[in-house]
Motif scaffolding. Structure first.
Motif, PDB file in Angstrom:
ATOM      1  N   ALA A 162       0.827  -1.219   0.000  1.00  0.00           N
ATOM      2  CA  ALA A 162       0.000   0.000   0.000  1.00  0.00           C
ATOM      3  C   ALA A 162       0.858   1.266   0.000  1.00  0.00           C
ATOM      4  O   ALA A 162       2.052   1.217   0.268  1.00  0.00           O
ATOM      5  CB  ALA A 162      -0.899  -0.014   1.226  1.00  0.00           C
ATOM      6  N   MET A 163       0.225   2.360  -0.249  1.00  0.00           N
ATOM      7  CA  MET A 163       0.766   3.713  -0.169  1.00  0.00           C
ATOM      8  C   MET A 163       2.097   3.908  -0.904  1.00  0.00           C
ATOM      9  O   MET A 163       3.083   4.353  -0.308  1.00  0.00           O
ATOM     10  CB  MET A 163       0.919   4.116   1.296  1.00  0.00           C
ATOM     11  CG  MET A 163      -0.404   4.209   2.007  1.00  0.00           C
ATOM     12  SD  MET A 163      -0.299   4.941   3.625  1.00  0.00           S
ATOM     13  CE  MET A 163       0.528   3.696   4.531  1.00  0.00           C
ATOM     14  N   GLU A 171      -3.055   1.808 -10.367  1.00  0.00           N
ATOM     15  CA  GLU A 171      -3.467   3.164  -9.986  1.00  0.00           C
ATOM     16  C   GLU A 171      -4.830   3.154  -9.302  1.00  0.00           C
ATOM     17  O   GLU A 171      -5.071   3.919  -8.375  1.00  0.00           O
ATOM     18  CB  GLU A 171      -3.520   4.070 -11.227  1.00  0.00           C
ATOM     19  CG  GLU A 171      -2.201   4.218 -11.961  1.00  0.00           C
ATOM     20  CD  GLU A 171      -1.168   5.031 -11.188  1.00  0.00           C
ATOM     21  OE1 GLU A 171      -1.564   5.746 -10.260  1.00  0.00           O
ATOM     22  OE2 GLU A 171       0.032   4.916 -11.501  1.00  0.00           O
ATOM     23  N   LEU A 172      -5.704   2.255  -9.775  1.00  0.00           N
ATOM     24  CA  LEU A 172      -7.060   2.208  -9.221  1.00  0.00           C
ATOM     25  C   LEU A 172      -7.034   1.804  -7.749  1.00  0.00           C
ATOM     26  O   LEU A 172      -7.750   2.380  -6.927  1.00  0.00           O
ATOM     27  CB  LEU A 172      -7.900   1.213 -10.027  1.00  0.00           C
ATOM     28  CG  LEU A 172      -9.400   1.279  -9.811  1.00  0.00           C
ATOM     29  CD1 LEU A 172      -9.969   2.563 -10.365  1.00  0.00           C
ATOM     30  CD2 LEU A 172     -10.091   0.086 -10.459  1.00  0.00           C
ATOM     31  N   GLU A 173      -6.219   0.833  -7.424  1.00  0.00           N
ATOM     32  CA  GLU A 173      -6.141   0.366  -6.038  1.00  0.00           C
ATOM     33  C   GLU A 173      -5.085   1.105  -5.230  1.00  0.00           C
ATOM     34  O   GLU A 173      -5.019   0.944  -4.008  1.00  0.00           O
ATOM     35  CB  GLU A 173      -5.802  -1.138  -6.005  1.00  0.00           C
ATOM     36  CG  GLU A 173      -6.879  -2.024  -6.562  1.00  0.00           C
ATOM     37  CD  GLU A 173      -6.516  -3.500  -6.425  1.00  0.00           C
ATOM     38  OE1 GLU A 173      -5.560  -3.839  -5.705  1.00  0.00           O
ATOM     39  OE2 GLU A 173      -7.199  -4.313  -7.055  1.00  0.00           O
ATOM     40  N   ASN A 174      -4.244   1.888  -5.906  1.00  0.00           N
ATOM     41  CA  ASN A 174      -3.118   2.571  -5.257  1.00  0.00           C
ATOM     42  C   ASN A 174      -2.216   1.560  -4.535  1.00  0.00           C
ATOM     43  O   ASN A 174      -1.848   1.747  -3.370  1.00  0.00           O
ATOM     44  CB  ASN A 174      -3.610   3.641  -4.293  1.00  0.00           C
ATOM     45  CG  ASN A 174      -2.524   4.606  -3.886  1.00  0.00           C
ATOM     46  OD1 ASN A 174      -1.622   4.884  -4.676  1.00  0.00           O
ATOM     47  ND2 ASN A 174      -2.571   5.098  -2.667  1.00  0.00           N
ATOM     48  N   ARG A 175      -1.893   0.489  -5.237  1.00  0.00           N
ATOM     49  CA  ARG A 175      -1.047  -0.554  -4.667  1.00  0.00           C
ATOM     50  C   ARG A 175       0.035  -0.947  -5.675  1.00  0.00           C
ATOM     51  O   ARG A 175      -0.184  -0.839  -6.889  1.00  0.00           O
ATOM     52  CB  ARG A 175      -1.858  -1.838  -4.372  1.00  0.00           C
ATOM     53  CG  ARG A 175      -2.926  -1.711  -3.326  1.00  0.00           C
ATOM     54  CD  ARG A 175      -2.316  -1.482  -1.966  1.00  0.00           C
ATOM     55  NE  ARG A 175      -3.223  -1.785  -0.877  1.00  0.00           N
ATOM     56  CZ  ARG A 175      -4.182  -0.992  -0.428  1.00  0.00           C
ATOM     57  NH1 ARG A 175      -4.392   0.159  -1.001  1.00  0.00           N
ATOM     58  NH2 ARG A 175      -4.929  -1.354   0.601  1.00  0.00           N
ATOM     59  N   HIS A 219      -5.733   7.401   1.585  1.00  0.00           N
ATOM     60  CA  HIS A 219      -4.654   6.548   1.080  1.00  0.00           C
ATOM     61  C   HIS A 219      -5.143   5.216   0.548  1.00  0.00           C
ATOM     62  O   HIS A 219      -4.347   4.294   0.361  1.00  0.00           O
ATOM     63  CB  HIS A 219      -3.619   6.333   2.185  1.00  0.00           C
ATOM     64  CG  HIS A 219      -2.995   7.610   2.629  1.00  0.00           C
ATOM     65  ND1 HIS A 219      -3.421   8.295   3.737  1.00  0.00           N
ATOM     66  CD2 HIS A 219      -2.020   8.362   2.079  1.00  0.00           C
ATOM     67  CE1 HIS A 219      -2.718   9.401   3.860  1.00  0.00           C
ATOM     68  NE2 HIS A 219      -1.863   9.469   2.867  1.00  0.00           N
ATOM     69  N   LYS A 220      -6.465   5.124   0.307  1.00  0.00           N
ATOM     70  CA  LYS A 220      -7.083   3.915  -0.270  1.00  0.00           C
ATOM     71  C   LYS A 220      -6.705   2.665   0.531  1.00  0.00           C
ATOM     72  O   LYS A 220      -6.259   1.659  -0.009  1.00  0.00           O
ATOM     73  CB  LYS A 220      -6.686   3.753  -1.741  1.00  0.00           C
ATOM     74  CG  LYS A 220      -7.316   4.800  -2.638  1.00  0.00           C
ATOM     75  CD  LYS A 220      -7.038   4.506  -4.083  1.00  0.00           C
ATOM     76  CE  LYS A 220      -7.677   5.545  -4.985  1.00  0.00           C
ATOM     77  NZ  LYS A 220      -7.369   5.346  -6.377  1.00  0.00           N
ATOM     78  N   LEU A 221      -6.830   2.768   1.837  1.00  0.00           N
ATOM     79  CA  LEU A 221      -6.580   1.622   2.707  1.00  0.00           C
ATOM     80  C   LEU A 221      -7.915   1.138   3.244  1.00  0.00           C
ATOM     81  O   LEU A 221      -8.889   1.885   3.269  1.00  0.00           O
ATOM     82  CB  LEU A 221      -5.700   2.037   3.897  1.00  0.00           C
ATOM     83  CG  LEU A 221      -4.275   2.477   3.594  1.00  0.00           C
ATOM     84  CD1 LEU A 221      -3.651   3.068   4.840  1.00  0.00           C
ATOM     85  CD2 LEU A 221      -3.453   1.314   3.099  1.00  0.00           C
ATOM     86  N   GLU A 251      -6.641  -1.899   8.011  1.00  0.00           N
ATOM     87  CA  GLU A 251      -5.228  -1.618   7.717  1.00  0.00           C
ATOM     88  C   GLU A 251      -4.797  -0.320   8.387  1.00  0.00           C
ATOM     89  O   GLU A 251      -3.741  -0.248   9.007  1.00  0.00           O
ATOM     90  CB  GLU A 251      -5.022  -1.484   6.204  1.00  0.00           C
ATOM     91  CG  GLU A 251      -4.827  -2.778   5.473  1.00  0.00           C
ATOM     92  CD  GLU A 251      -4.661  -2.560   3.980  1.00  0.00           C
ATOM     93  OE1 GLU A 251      -3.783  -3.171   3.404  1.00  0.00           O
ATOM     94  OE2 GLU A 251      -5.437  -1.779   3.382  1.00  0.00           O
TER      95      GLU A 251
END
Lengths: 303, 133
Positions: free
Chosen positions: A189-190, A256-260, B97-99, B103
């Motif tokens: 993530a992030m 990009e959609l999931e930002n992962r 942050h799309k978590l 999380e």
């Protein structure tokens, strides 16, 4: 308004749950199956499953549930639950508890479910959850879907380890008892905070020491542009005499959609050269079909 | 301290209590922002009574405790505006942050406890008072 249902597929079982109930505990390799889900405040759903070498008697099991009754609770048989589920509804001052069990006779599998309703009991949702509990169909590959990762892994690969650091989930699978061949899927993530440069630099830094980089190139999988690299390391003197190396293929792409950032590793003992990925291996992201699958990789030329 | 108050302070904090409590930043602290998004926070600390001149000339004691925050830590500290609950802070951070909530909850709960221990934040509400220096 009830939240939409999501599906978890874990160690051969699949079931639906509300999206705001998140997986907090799960069975690891070699353990009997378990998934524990919680909302923000309470434990909500606990599913256990185990293969038995005898046919369990559900009557005895329900009697055992009844023995857990305390002074301030009252148990009644669970009515209207989808067959062949059977269970108890326990009413307590803290809320309603559902304990139910069913068997899958062909696979000799016993599944037990506990659902907690701290306030209002949602009967329809409860029935939908119980009805959704099924065993994964047998086949050459199996879907694993939990903790944000969704991957199709060939059935001969078994879960070896799960790492759940904050924002970084990693599953590792091996075929047989040896450590190779090995598949690892990672979801991080992030990236805006830790990915300071291009993905290719990060991927090269992720390699363990004493790995000789053979090739690194840009690649496209589905609608994602990523990086892939092939490297090798020594597998010992005997293997070297036989012309075999620990060959490793690393792939990474940013969704990009999931930002992962997704990172896929495949490692096996092989002669120096290209690695052939296991058939049917696929990692799904964006939830719009596989971002990467081993079949499409051979069809689409890399850039 | 009254026994009931003592009991309240030492009673275990449930998830519900913690999520519904409100984090307040220490008003006395000074924040120096860095260009990378991080920050240097200086929190005033009481001067030890036994350290006075000329002893303090030999053993200088700082009047502030300095804490360096990474960009993510600064984001969390900024979300502690005295209006949002811990749940609100986690929700906002997760959405930005799309978590998933879980999380974000794991990391932010741990981080808020560290901020409380270092005196940057006090968490108030839900029957539990966590006092910073």
């Amino acid at each position: 308004m009830p939240s939409p249902l999501q599906r978890i597929c874990w160690q051969g079982i699949q079931f639906d749950h509300p999206a705001d109930w998140e997986l907090t505990r799960f069975s690891g390799p070699g353990e009997s199956g378990r998934c524990l889900l919680a909302d923000r405040f309470f434990q909500r759903l606990d599913i256990h499953w185990q293969a038995l070498n005898f046919a369990p008697q559900l009557d005895l099991l329900i009697e055992k549930y009844r023995k857990n009754e305390t002074e301030d609770s009252r148990s009644v048989p669970l009515e209207g639950c989808p067959a062949p589920w059977r269970g108890l509804l326990r009413r307590t001052p803290k809320g309603n508890f559902i304990q139910a069990a069913r068997t899958f006779p062909q696979q000799q599998m016993l599944v037990e479910a506990t659902i907690v309703w701290p306030d209002t009991r949602q009967v329809e949702l409860e029935r939908a959850i119980l009805a959704s509990v099924t065993l994964m169909p047998p086949g050459p590959a199996r879907l694993w879907q939990a903790m944000g990762i969704s991957a199709t892994i060939p059935t001969d690969y078994q879960l070896r380890s799960v790492s759940t650091k904050v924002g970084r989930i990693r599953w590792e699978f091996v075929a047989g008892k040896n450590i190779l061949p090995r598949i690892a899927v990672e979801r991080i993530a992030m990236p805006e905070f830790w990915l300071k440069g291009p993905l290719r630099d990060w991927l090269a830094k992720e390699l363990p020491p004493r790995h000789e980089l053979k090739r690194q190139e840009l690649a496209i999988w589905g609608n994602h542009r990523g990086e892939q690299l092939i490297c090798r390391s020594s597998a010992g003197t005997l293997a070297r005499l036989r012309g075999r190396w620990r060959m490793r293929l690393d792939m990474a792409w940013q969704c990009e959609l999931e930002n992962r950032v997704y990172h896929l590793e495949f490692e096996k003992l092989s002669a120096d050269g290209d690695l052939v990925l296991p058939e049917l291996l696929a990692v799904h992201c964006c939830r719009q079909g596989p971002a990467f699958d081993s079949a499409s990789r051979r069809e689409r030329p890399t850039r | 301290m009254k026994p009931s108050r003592q009991k309240e302070l030492h009673s275990p904090v449930t998830a519900v209590t913690f999520l519904r409590a409100v984090p307040y930043v220490n008003r006395a602290m000074e924040i120096t922002r860095r260009p990378d998004g991080g920050a240097l926070v200086a929190i005033p600390i009481p001067r030890p009574k036994l350290i006075f001149p000329p002893l303090s000339w030999i053993f200088p004691v700082s009047s502030h405790r300095r804490v360096e925050l990474e960009p993510l830590g600064t984001v969390v500290l900024d979300l502690c505006d005295g209006r949002r609950t811990v749940e609100g802070v986690i929700e906002k951070f997760a959405a930005d942050h799309k978590l998933s909530f879980r999380e974000a909850q794991l990391s932010i709960s741990e981080f808020l406890h560290q901020l409380v221990a270092r005196g940057l934040v006090a968490i108030v509400g839900g029957g539990k008072v966590s006092q910073s220096t």
